[in-house]
Design a protein around this motif. Structure first.
Motif, PDB file in Angstrom:
ATOM      1  N   MET A  33       0.489  -1.115   0.054  1.00 64.24           N
ATOM      2  CA  MET A  33       0.178   0.025  -0.231  1.00 64.24           C
ATOM      3  C   MET A  33       0.898   0.813   0.157  1.00 64.24           C
ATOM      4  SD  MET A  33      -3.761  -0.383  -0.357  1.00 64.24           S
ATOM      5  CE  MET A  33      -3.780   0.881   0.038  1.00 64.24           C
ATOM      6  N   ARG A  34       2.506   1.194   0.154  1.00 55.37           N
ATOM      7  CA  ARG A  34       3.511   2.134   0.286  1.00 55.37           C
ATOM      8  C   ARG A  34       3.360   2.450  -1.177  1.00 55.37           C
ATOM      9  NH1 ARG A  34       6.263   0.686   5.626  1.00 55.37           N
ATOM     10  NH2 ARG A  34       4.739   1.026   6.718  1.00 55.37           N
ATOM     11  N   ALA A  35       3.114   1.893  -1.704  1.00 56.97           N
ATOM     12  CA  ALA A  35       3.341   1.910  -3.780  1.00 56.97           C
ATOM     13  C   ALA A  35       3.363   3.717  -4.212  1.00 56.97           C
ATOM     14  CB  ALA A  35       3.403   1.179  -4.746  1.00 56.97           C
ATOM     15  N   SER A  36       3.643   4.267  -4.257  1.00 53.33           N
ATOM     16  CA  SER A  36       2.929   5.394  -4.215  1.00 53.33           C
ATOM     17  C   SER A  36       2.172   6.116  -5.084  1.00 53.33           C
ATOM     18  CB  SER A  36       4.010   6.997  -3.977  1.00 53.33           C
ATOM     19  OG  SER A  36       4.562   6.697  -4.479  1.00 53.33           O
ATOM     20  N   ALA A  37       3.080   5.605  -6.774  1.00 54.68           N
ATOM     21  CA  ALA A  37       2.086   5.752  -7.742  1.00 54.68           C
ATOM     22  C   ALA A  37       1.104   5.149  -7.979  1.00 54.68           C
ATOM     23  CB  ALA A  37       3.103   4.958  -8.778  1.00 54.68           C
ATOM     24  N   GLU A  38       0.378   3.819  -8.008  1.00 52.88           N
ATOM     25  CA  GLU A  38       0.115   3.048  -7.326  1.00 52.88           C
ATOM     26  C   GLU A  38      -1.360   3.561  -6.902  1.00 52.88           C
ATOM     27  OE1 GLU A  38       2.334   1.256  -7.817  1.00 52.88           O
ATOM     28  OE2 GLU A  38       2.648   0.615  -9.865  1.00 52.88           O
ATOM     29  N   ARG A  39      -1.078   3.668  -6.106  1.00 53.61           N
ATOM     30  CA  ARG A  39      -2.457   4.879  -4.377  1.00 53.61           C
ATOM     31  C   ARG A  39      -2.358   5.455  -4.860  1.00 53.61           C
ATOM     32  NH1 ARG A  39       1.205   4.727  -0.554  1.00 53.61           N
ATOM     33  NH2 ARG A  39       1.144   7.247  -0.462  1.00 53.61           N
ATOM     34  N   GLY A  40      -1.514   6.412  -5.507  1.00 57.76           N
ATOM     35  CA  GLY A  40      -2.137   7.592  -5.824  1.00 57.76           C
ATOM     36  C   GLY A  40      -2.801   7.401  -7.101  1.00 57.76           C
ATOM     37  N   LEU A  41      -2.678   6.587  -8.376  1.00 63.88           N
ATOM     38  CA  LEU A  41      -3.616   6.099  -9.394  1.00 63.88           C
ATOM     39  C   LEU A  41      -5.009   5.949  -8.643  1.00 63.88           C
ATOM     40  CD1 LEU A  41      -4.324   6.224 -12.547  1.00 63.88           C
ATOM     41  CD2 LEU A  41      -3.176   3.906 -11.964  1.00 63.88           C
ATOM     42  N   LEU A  42      -4.866   4.996  -7.932  1.00 68.42           N
ATOM     43  CA  LEU A  42      -6.389   3.869  -6.846  1.00 68.42           C
ATOM     44  C   LEU A  42      -7.269   5.100  -6.326  1.00 68.42           C
ATOM     45  CD1 LEU A  42      -7.965   1.857  -6.979  1.00 68.42           C
ATOM     46  CD2 LEU A  42      -6.167   1.577  -4.913  1.00 68.42           C
ATOM     47  N   GLU A  43      -5.845   5.687  -6.077  1.00 72.27           N
ATOM     48  CA  GLU A  43      -7.060   7.004  -5.254  1.00 72.27           C
ATOM     49  C   GLU A  43      -7.806   7.758  -5.890  1.00 72.27           C
ATOM     50  OE1 GLU A  43      -4.007   8.682  -2.466  1.00 72.27           O
ATOM     51  OE2 GLU A  43      -4.781   7.001  -1.001  1.00 72.27           O
ATOM     52  N   LEU A  44      -7.013   8.596  -6.761  1.00 72.91           N
ATOM     53  CA  LEU A  44      -7.627   9.387  -8.217  1.00 72.91           C
ATOM     54  C   LEU A  44      -9.030   8.065  -8.309  1.00 72.91           C
ATOM     55  CD1 LEU A  44      -7.108  12.044  -8.793  1.00 72.91           C
ATOM     56  CD2 LEU A  44      -5.988  10.655 -10.731  1.00 72.91           C
ATOM     57  N   ALA A  45      -8.381   7.048  -9.557  1.00 78.53           N
ATOM     58  CA  ALA A  45      -9.637   7.000 -10.146  1.00 78.53           C
ATOM     59  C   ALA A  45     -11.262   6.201  -9.156  1.00 78.53           C
ATOM     60  CB  ALA A  45      -8.764   5.327 -10.366  1.00 78.53           C
ATOM     61  N   ILE A  46     -10.833   5.659  -8.655  1.00 74.89           N
ATOM     62  CA  ILE A  46     -11.711   5.112  -7.458  1.00 74.89           C
ATOM     63  C   ILE A  46     -13.448   5.508  -7.657  1.00 74.89           C
ATOM     64  CG2 ILE A  46     -13.216   4.402  -4.756  1.00 74.89           C
ATOM     65  CD1 ILE A  46     -11.623   2.505  -6.084  1.00 74.89           C
ATOM     66  N   PRO A  47     -13.741   7.164  -7.775  1.00 76.56           N
ATOM     67  CA  PRO A  47     -14.428   7.656  -7.865  1.00 76.56           C
ATOM     68  C   PRO A  47     -15.256   7.451  -9.287  1.00 76.56           C
ATOM     69  CG  PRO A  47     -13.737   9.386  -6.460  1.00 76.56           C
ATOM     70  CD  PRO A  47     -11.827   7.913  -6.871  1.00 76.56           C
ATOM     71  N   PHE A  48     -14.498   7.469 -10.147  1.00 78.98           N
ATOM     72  CA  PHE A  48     -14.878   7.360 -12.233  1.00 78.98           C
ATOM     73  C   PHE A  48     -14.665   6.009 -12.127  1.00 78.98           C
ATOM     74  CE2 PHE A  48     -11.903  10.183 -11.460  1.00 78.98           C
ATOM     75  CZ  PHE A  48     -12.052  12.030 -12.451  1.00 78.98           C
ATOM     76  N   LEU A  49     -14.363   5.094 -11.551  1.00 83.72           N
ATOM     77  CA  LEU A  49     -14.824   3.343 -11.649  1.00 83.72           C
ATOM     78  C   LEU A  49     -16.105   2.781 -10.687  1.00 83.72           C
ATOM     79  CD1 LEU A  49     -11.029   2.026 -10.474  1.00 83.72           C
ATOM     80  CD2 LEU A  49     -12.308   2.785 -12.537  1.00 83.72           C
TER      81      LEU A  49
ATOM     82  N   ALA B 274      -8.217  14.092 -15.224  1.00 80.27           N
ATOM     83  CA  ALA B 274      -7.696  14.424 -13.692  1.00 80.27           C
ATOM     84  C   ALA B 274      -6.084  13.489 -13.644  1.00 80.27           C
ATOM     85  CB  ALA B 274      -8.657  13.565 -12.828  1.00 80.27           C
ATOM     86  N   VAL B 275      -6.129  12.665 -14.391  1.00 74.93           N
ATOM     87  CA  VAL B 275      -4.641  12.055 -14.071  1.00 74.93           C
ATOM     88  C   VAL B 275      -3.784  13.319 -14.569  1.00 74.93           C
ATOM     89  CG1 VAL B 275      -2.547  10.359 -15.485  1.00 74.93           C
ATOM     90  CG2 VAL B 275      -5.083  10.068 -14.406  1.00 74.93           C
ATOM     91  N   ARG B 276      -4.937  14.047 -16.127  1.00 77.30           N
ATOM     92  CA  ARG B 276      -3.056  14.604 -16.528  1.00 77.30           C
ATOM     93  C   ARG B 276      -2.631  16.026 -15.946  1.00 77.30           C
ATOM     94  NH1 ARG B 276      -4.452  12.823 -21.358  1.00 77.30           N
ATOM     95  NH2 ARG B 276      -6.659  14.250 -21.128  1.00 77.30           N
ATOM     96  N   ARG B 277      -4.165  16.079 -14.679  1.00 74.40           N
ATOM     97  CA  ARG B 277      -3.971  17.226 -13.701  1.00 74.40           C
ATOM     98  C   ARG B 277      -4.032  17.181 -12.618  1.00 74.40           C
ATOM     99  NH1 ARG B 277      -9.561  17.810 -15.436  1.00 74.40           N
ATOM    100  NH2 ARG B 277     -10.310  16.537 -13.127  1.00 74.40           N
ATOM    101  N   GLY B 278      -3.221  16.076 -12.057  1.00 78.91           N
ATOM    102  CA  GLY B 278      -3.173  16.155 -10.174  1.00 78.91           C
ATOM    103  C   GLY B 278      -2.899  14.618  -9.805  1.00 78.91           C
ATOM    104  N   PHE B 279      -1.992  13.675 -10.862  1.00 75.51           N
ATOM    105  CA  PHE B 279      -1.608  12.435 -10.459  1.00 75.51           C
ATOM    106  C   PHE B 279       0.181  12.329 -10.662  1.00 75.51           C
ATOM    107  CE2 PHE B 279      -0.007   8.012 -11.834  1.00 75.51           C
ATOM    108  CZ  PHE B 279      -0.524   7.808 -10.528  1.00 75.51           C
ATOM    109  N   PRO B 280       0.494  12.600  -9.464  1.00 75.06           N
ATOM    110  CA  PRO B 280       1.609  12.078  -8.893  1.00 75.06           C
ATOM    111  C   PRO B 280       2.653  12.027  -9.797  1.00 75.06           C
ATOM    112  CG  PRO B 280       0.794  11.928  -6.777  1.00 75.06           C
ATOM    113  CD  PRO B 280      -0.201  12.391  -7.810  1.00 75.06           C
ATOM    114  N   GLY B 281       3.997  12.531 -10.687  1.00 76.82           N
ATOM    115  CA  GLY B 281       4.853  11.557 -11.728  1.00 76.82           C
ATOM    116  C   GLY B 281       4.139  11.605 -13.052  1.00 76.82           C
ATOM    117  N   HIS B 282       3.255  12.764 -12.948  1.00 77.14           N
ATOM    118  CA  HIS B 282       2.610  13.203 -14.430  1.00 77.14           C
ATOM    119  C   HIS B 282       2.535  14.569 -14.680  1.00 77.14           C
ATOM    120  CE1 HIS B 282       2.539   8.488 -15.324  1.00 77.14           C
ATOM    121  NE2 HIS B 282       1.713   8.262 -14.428  1.00 77.14           N
ATOM    122  N   ARG B 283       3.564  14.787 -15.600  1.00 77.29           N
ATOM    123  CA  ARG B 283       3.825  16.091 -16.327  1.00 77.29           C
ATOM    124  C   ARG B 283       2.447  16.417 -16.737  1.00 77.29           C
ATOM    125  NH1 ARG B 283       6.113  17.232 -20.446  1.00 77.29           N
ATOM    126  NH2 ARG B 283       7.589  14.177 -21.178  1.00 77.29           N
TER     127      ARG B 283
END
Length: 256
Positions: free
Chosen positions: A76-92, A245-254
């Motif tokens: 759960m500390r894998a930051s990229a996957e966790r960040g993506l999941l937290e962002l994606a859950i409402p859309f899913l 949403a990913v392009r606006r706010g997902f860490p690690g993606h400029r």
């Protein structure tokens, strides 16, 4: 059964091999089975398992060893996957409410899909996917999307190697897979029709960040009932909204 991608000359490599020998769905594994799967010496497996238990990465009971909660905490500390999941859950969740079909979110890892999230539909379909589980790229809808919109070197690598036949419907001819990938790039969606497991059909679309596809989402249902073409509009709309949403706010993606 040894995972040849893991080096076994170091203690860390051997410990990792033991942890990776647990398959999705495994409960407790006896020492003898871990020895068989890793092909390591019995004394080595026993010693490392004792250390992994002390570190809370494995636990032990009367039936053998099992993956412990400490490993889940690390995952759960894998930051990229966790960040993506937290962002994606409402859309899913929104996509699930619109379709009531099984929704997946998957990311690329090597030449495989790793499933980060799965929301089961009301009428669940038996599928080989599990959260944290892996599947080959060439026989899954999400995998084919990631091939189509990923790095060209990945496509070349996958197409240059033998493709595993999972069912009679799996595409194993490189030329046929190449044509399928080209069609996916034109249409923006990928279909899977009983290519990873009999009885299931899927449709997937990419999540596109500043540097290409960062993940993909899919809808899955039983072949006898599910008509993926009917859900392409909802899937695309969700993929576009989540990509923005990913392009606006997902860490690690400029931003581009």
């Amino acid at each position: 059964m040894r995972d040849v991608t893991v080096g076994t000359k170091t203690v860390l490599g051997k410990a990792t091999l033991i942890l990776r020998s647990f398959a999705i769905g495994d409960q407790a594994l006896p020492l003898a089975e871990l020895v068989r799967r890793t092909e390591l010496h019995k004394a080595t497996v026993y010693r490392l398992c004792q250390e992994l238990v002390a570190l809370r990465l494995l636990s032990r009971d009367g039936s053998g060893y099992r993956v412990s909660g400490g490993l889940f905490e690390l995952g759960m500390r894998a930051s990229a996957e966790r960040g993506l999941l937290e962002l994606a859950i409402p859309f899913l969740q929104d996509l699930y409410e619109r379709t009531h079909e099984t929704v997946h979110l998957g990311v690329l890892d090597g030449a495989e899909v790793v499933y980060v999230s799965k929301i089961n539909g009301h009428r669940q379909v038996r599928s080989p996917s599990r959260v944290g589980g892996r599947m080959p790229l060439h026989c899954t809808a999400i995998g084919k999307v990631l091939l189509a919109f990923g790095d060209p070197s990945l496509r070349q690598s996958v197409l240059s190697k033998p493709l595993e036949r999972r069912t009679p419907h799996t595409i194993v001819a490189p030329g046929s897979l190449s044509k399928a990938v080209a069609a996916i790039r034109r249409t923006g969606v990928a279909f899977e029709r009983e290519e990873s497991a009999l009885g299931i059909t899927c449709v997937a679309a990419p999540l596109v960040g500043a540097d290409g596809a960062v993940a993909a989402i899919s809808l899955t249902g039983p072949t006898g009932r599910f008509r993926p073409e009917r859900h392409v509009g909802a899937l695309r709309a969700t993929a576009v909204a989540l990509s923005n949403a990913v392009r606006r706010g997902f860490p690690g993606h400029r931003d581009g």
